[in-house]
Design an enzyme around this catalytic site. Structure first.
Site, mmCIF file in Angstrom:
data_model
loop_
_atom_site.group_PDB
_atom_site.id
_atom_site.type_symbol
_atom_site.label_atom_id
_atom_site.label_comp_id
_atom_site.label_asym_id
_atom_site.label_seq_id
_atom_site.Cartn_x
_atom_site.Cartn_y
_atom_site.Cartn_z
ATOM 1 N N HIS A 48 -21.277 21.423 -10.181
ATOM 2 C CA HIS A 48 -20.463 21.109 -11.595
ATOM 3 C C HIS A 48 -19.893 22.390 -11.834
ATOM 4 O O HIS A 48 -19.964 23.498 -11.576
ATOM 5 C CB HIS A 48 -21.470 20.692 -12.602
ATOM 6 C CG HIS A 48 -21.974 19.440 -12.171
ATOM 7 N ND1 HIS A 48 -22.801 18.605 -12.957
ATOM 8 C CD2 HIS A 48 -21.647 18.450 -11.135
ATOM 9 C CE1 HIS A 48 -23.035 17.285 -12.536
ATOM 10 N NE2 HIS A 48 -22.758 17.243 -11.342
ATOM 11 N N GLU A 50 -19.603 23.755 -14.831
ATOM 12 C CA GLU A 50 -20.197 24.521 -15.484
ATOM 13 C C GLU A 50 -20.992 25.631 -14.893
ATOM 14 O O GLU A 50 -21.299 26.925 -15.067
ATOM 15 C CB GLU A 50 -21.151 23.980 -16.380
ATOM 16 C CG GLU A 50 -20.596 22.841 -17.342
ATOM 17 C CD GLU A 50 -20.350 21.475 -16.935
ATOM 18 O OE1 GLU A 50 -20.159 21.251 -15.695
ATOM 19 O OE2 GLU A 50 -20.527 20.368 -17.934
ATOM 20 N N ARG A 182 -0.825 10.589 -3.720
ATOM 21 C CA ARG A 182 -1.929 10.144 -2.588
ATOM 22 C C ARG A 182 -2.968 11.100 -2.531
ATOM 23 O O ARG A 182 -4.379 10.846 -2.595
ATOM 24 C CB ARG A 182 -1.450 9.908 -1.155
ATOM 25 C CG ARG A 182 -0.456 8.685 -0.923
ATOM 26 C CD ARG A 182 0.359 8.633 0.195
ATOM 27 N NE ARG A 182 1.071 7.402 0.549
ATOM 28 C CZ ARG A 182 1.701 7.079 1.547
ATOM 29 N NH1 ARG A 182 1.692 7.882 2.548
ATOM 30 N NH2 ARG A 182 2.239 6.043 1.630
ATOM 31 N N ASP A 198 4.977 -3.320 7.754
ATOM 32 C CA ASP A 198 5.470 -1.680 7.775
ATOM 33 C C ASP A 198 4.603 -0.974 8.842
ATOM 34 O O ASP A 198 4.949 0.147 9.202
ATOM 35 C CB ASP A 198 5.473 -1.166 6.355
ATOM 36 C CG ASP A 198 6.414 -1.561 5.307
ATOM 37 O OD1 ASP A 198 7.273 -2.464 5.782
ATOM 38 O OD2 ASP A 198 6.004 -1.549 4.212
ATOM 39 N N GLU A 294 -0.386 0.719 -3.472
ATOM 40 C CA GLU A 294 0.957 0.835 -2.789
ATOM 41 C C GLU A 294 1.168 -0.422 -1.938
ATOM 42 O O GLU A 294 2.115 -0.551 -0.995
ATOM 43 C CB GLU A 294 1.038 2.117 -1.864
ATOM 44 C CG GLU A 294 1.020 3.410 -2.411
ATOM 45 C CD GLU A 294 1.577 4.392 -1.481
ATOM 46 O OE1 GLU A 294 2.619 4.441 -1.110
ATOM 47 O OE2 GLU A 294 0.637 5.331 -1.432
HETATM 48 N N1 NAP Z 1 9.066 -1.676 -2.770
HETATM 49 C C1 NAP Z 1 7.493 -1.174 -2.500
HETATM 50 O O1 NAP Z 1 7.057 -0.331 -3.539
HETATM 51 C C2 NAP Z 1 6.761 -1.931 -1.485
HETATM 52 C C3 NAP Z 1 5.473 -1.669 -1.427
HETATM 53 C C4 NAP Z 1 4.512 -2.306 -0.630
HETATM 54 C C5 NAP Z 1 5.142 -3.139 0.390
HETATM 55 N N2 NAP Z 1 6.538 -3.491 0.250
HETATM 56 C C6 NAP Z 1 7.304 -4.725 0.940
HETATM 57 O O2 NAP Z 1 6.543 -5.810 0.467
HETATM 58 C C7 NAP Z 1 6.507 -6.510 1.588
HETATM 59 C C8 NAP Z 1 5.322 -7.142 1.590
HETATM 60 O O3 NAP Z 1 4.982 -7.911 0.497
HETATM 61 P P1 NAP Z 1 3.685 -8.438 0.238
HETATM 62 O O4 NAP Z 1 3.565 -9.066 -1.105
HETATM 63 O O5 NAP Z 1 3.353 -9.677 1.230
HETATM 64 O O6 NAP Z 1 2.554 -7.368 0.334
HETATM 65 P P2 NAP Z 1 1.138 -7.168 -0.125
HETATM 66 O O7 NAP Z 1 1.032 -7.346 -1.358
HETATM 67 O O8 NAP Z 1 0.738 -5.724 0.208
HETATM 68 O O9 NAP Z 1 0.289 -8.042 0.694
HETATM 69 C C9 NAP Z 1 -0.030 -9.388 0.337
HETATM 70 C C10 NAP Z 1 -1.271 -10.093 1.201
HETATM 71 O O10 NAP Z 1 -2.297 -9.385 0.782
HETATM 72 C C11 NAP Z 1 -3.204 -10.359 0.934
HETATM 73 N N3 NAP Z 1 -4.259 -10.516 -0.052
HETATM 74 C C12 NAP Z 1 -5.534 -10.438 -0.036
HETATM 75 N N4 NAP Z 1 -6.139 -10.779 -1.157
HETATM 76 C C13 NAP Z 1 -4.890 -10.876 -2.212
HETATM 77 C C14 NAP Z 1 -5.254 -10.959 -3.632
HETATM 78 N N5 NAP Z 1 -6.184 -11.282 -4.183
HETATM 79 N N6 NAP Z 1 -3.873 -10.975 -4.083
HETATM 80 C C15 NAP Z 1 -2.595 -10.658 -3.339
HETATM 81 N N7 NAP Z 1 -2.499 -10.752 -1.833
HETATM 82 C C16 NAP Z 1 -3.732 -10.754 -1.546
HETATM 83 C C17 NAP Z 1 -2.584 -11.676 1.142
HETATM 84 O O11 NAP Z 1 -2.894 -12.210 2.588
HETATM 85 P P3 NAP Z 1 -4.126 -12.921 2.709
HETATM 86 O O12 NAP Z 1 -3.987 -14.149 1.974
HETATM 87 O O13 NAP Z 1 -4.053 -13.232 4.255
HETATM 88 O O14 NAP Z 1 -5.388 -12.192 2.754
HETATM 89 C C18 NAP Z 1 -1.115 -11.460 1.117
HETATM 90 O O15 NAP Z 1 -0.443 -12.322 1.479
HETATM 91 C C19 NAP Z 1 7.052 -5.888 2.752
HETATM 92 O O16 NAP Z 1 8.434 -6.084 3.110
HETATM 93 C C20 NAP Z 1 6.974 -4.399 2.238
HETATM 94 O O17 NAP Z 1 7.785 -3.696 2.809
HETATM 95 C C21 NAP Z 1 7.329 -2.902 -0.836
#
Ligand code: NAP
Length: 368
Positions: A48, A50, A182, A198, A294
């Protein structure tokens, strides 16, 4: 105390499950104070702060004042309590930011010090110390880590193309800032949608800070993560945890575990997905205190619905998508930011990108 606060922040991401405490030991006997030692909780959570400060000061600690961001511990863990070490070293005064809400401490450290005749002042820069130790406070009081949601968006508010095709939103300076975030987190979490679109590595790649890559966590209800995913391939180097449903396919689980991935199985929510509240409590139970989300808009919206976002970082690029895409801020998230969050600083310019950080106006409800 301001110095102690900045020392404490240095080891964010390194001390979980322990808090990163900052402290300075000061000789106040002369006309101007002399700093005898500065310390921060060591990587791994021990020793820790301290203990380190007392070791550095040696016999000069007798009669000195200790400024510390969190109450010194009072319980016998793997090391004797800091409160007892301070008494034994003859420290005359302890100035602390906040009492430790950990039930094993909960004011007992300060009582012990007072009973031994040490002068104790508590509540100095209390709000800042509460913010510094937000992750620890949430873990010991609510069983979950502090959650920072980071989203990058185009100038017209989109997080991704409608078909999730690759889209570069931010430039090098904002990307470096993300890598720093991160390094200062215990884990990075995303949904499987981000992994499928991605194939990210989710490591800290800032020169000199590569070893500070935290745990990577994927929400993947049906274990759709491909065998070839970069996260799985590097699981032997950087810990990777996949959170899935209790009834996730056994063969996919076995394959991931053989690659070194930790598979955490939990009950599903009413929509058949991993429940974000249960998942965060599972991360808290594994000792995580500070998590950076993220993920994409779907996971962000779910976190907002469950009232589980403590800090929000928006990085807005200079270019517009110019056509419909995936909206970065879903309805619940936009409403939550408007109603429950306040800007934590001015807008910062990172090259052509704008960086805005928001924190909760009030700490989240005990039930969340
Ligand atoms: N601009 C940015 O900051 C940023 C950041 C990250 C990604 N992106 C982009 O966003 C796109 C992907 O979007 P997205 O919304 O599909 O990504 P995401 O939110 O990372 O993933 C969504 C998936 O997570 C799973 N999941 C499991 N538990 C969940 C819950 N409780 N709530 C919500 N989702 C849950 C679901 O699939 P299951 O039901 O099969 O588990 C859902 O389809 C990509 O094009 C990526 O490049 C952008």
């Amino acid at each position: 105390m301001r110095q102690a606060l900045s020392l404490g922040a240095r080891h964010f991401g390194l001390t979980a499950p322990n808090p990163s405490v900052g402290t300075i030991l000061v000789d106040e006997s002369g006309t101007s104070p002399i700093i005898l030692a500065r310390a921060v909780t060591a990587p791994g959570g021990r020793p820790h702060a301290e203990t380190l400060a007392l070791e550095a000061a040696g016999a000069r600690a007798r009669g000195a004042s200790l400024f510390v961001t969190l109450e010194p511990c009072a319980h016998h863990g793997r090391t004797p309590p800091c409160a007892e070490a301070l008494i034994a070293a003859g420290v005359a005064r302890v100035v602390c930011g906040i009492e430790d809400p950990d039930p094993r401490v909960g004011g007992k450290g300060l009582v012990k010090l007072r009973q031994a005749g040490v002068e104790v002042v508590s509540g100095v820069l209390e709000a800042q110390c509460r913010t510094l130790h937000g992750g620890h406070i949430l873990r010991v009081t609510q069983g979950r880590p502090h959650v920072t949601l980071k989203l990058a968006m185009t100038a017209d508010g989109f997080a991704a193309c409608a078909d999730k095709a690759p889209l570069r939103i931010t430039g090098a300076i904002a990307d470096a800032q993300t890598h720093l975030m991160r390094a200062r987190s215990d884990a990075i979490m995303v949904g499987i949608g981000t992994v499928l679109a991605d194939d990210p590595l989710l490591t800290c790649r800032l020169p000199g800070l590569e070893s500070r890559s935290p745990v990577r966590v994927v929400f993947d209800s049906r274990l759709r993560i491909p065998q070839s995913a970069a996260l799985g391939a590097s699981a032997g180097v950087t810990p990777t945890w996949v959170i899935t449903r209790e009834d996730a396919p056994h063969d996919a689980r076995a394959r991931l575990e053989a690659a070194g991935v930790t598979v955490i199985r939990l009950g599903a929510n009413e929509f058949g997905r991993v429940d974000v509240g249960h998942a965060l409590r599972a991360l808290g139970a594994r000792g995580l205190t500070r998590v950076l989300c993220e993920g994409g808009p779907a996971l962000a919206e779910e976190l907002a619905k469950a009232d589980l976002i403590d800090e929000f970082v928006a990085i807005t690029g200079s270019r517009s998508l110019g056509r419909p895409g995936l909206v970065a801020l879903g309805p619940t998230l936009s409403d939550a930011i408007l109603r429950h969050f306040v800007p934590a600083s001015e807008t910062l310019d990172f090259g052509e990108d704008r960086f805005n950080r928001y924190v909760r106006a009030r700490p989240c409800s005990p039930a969340s």
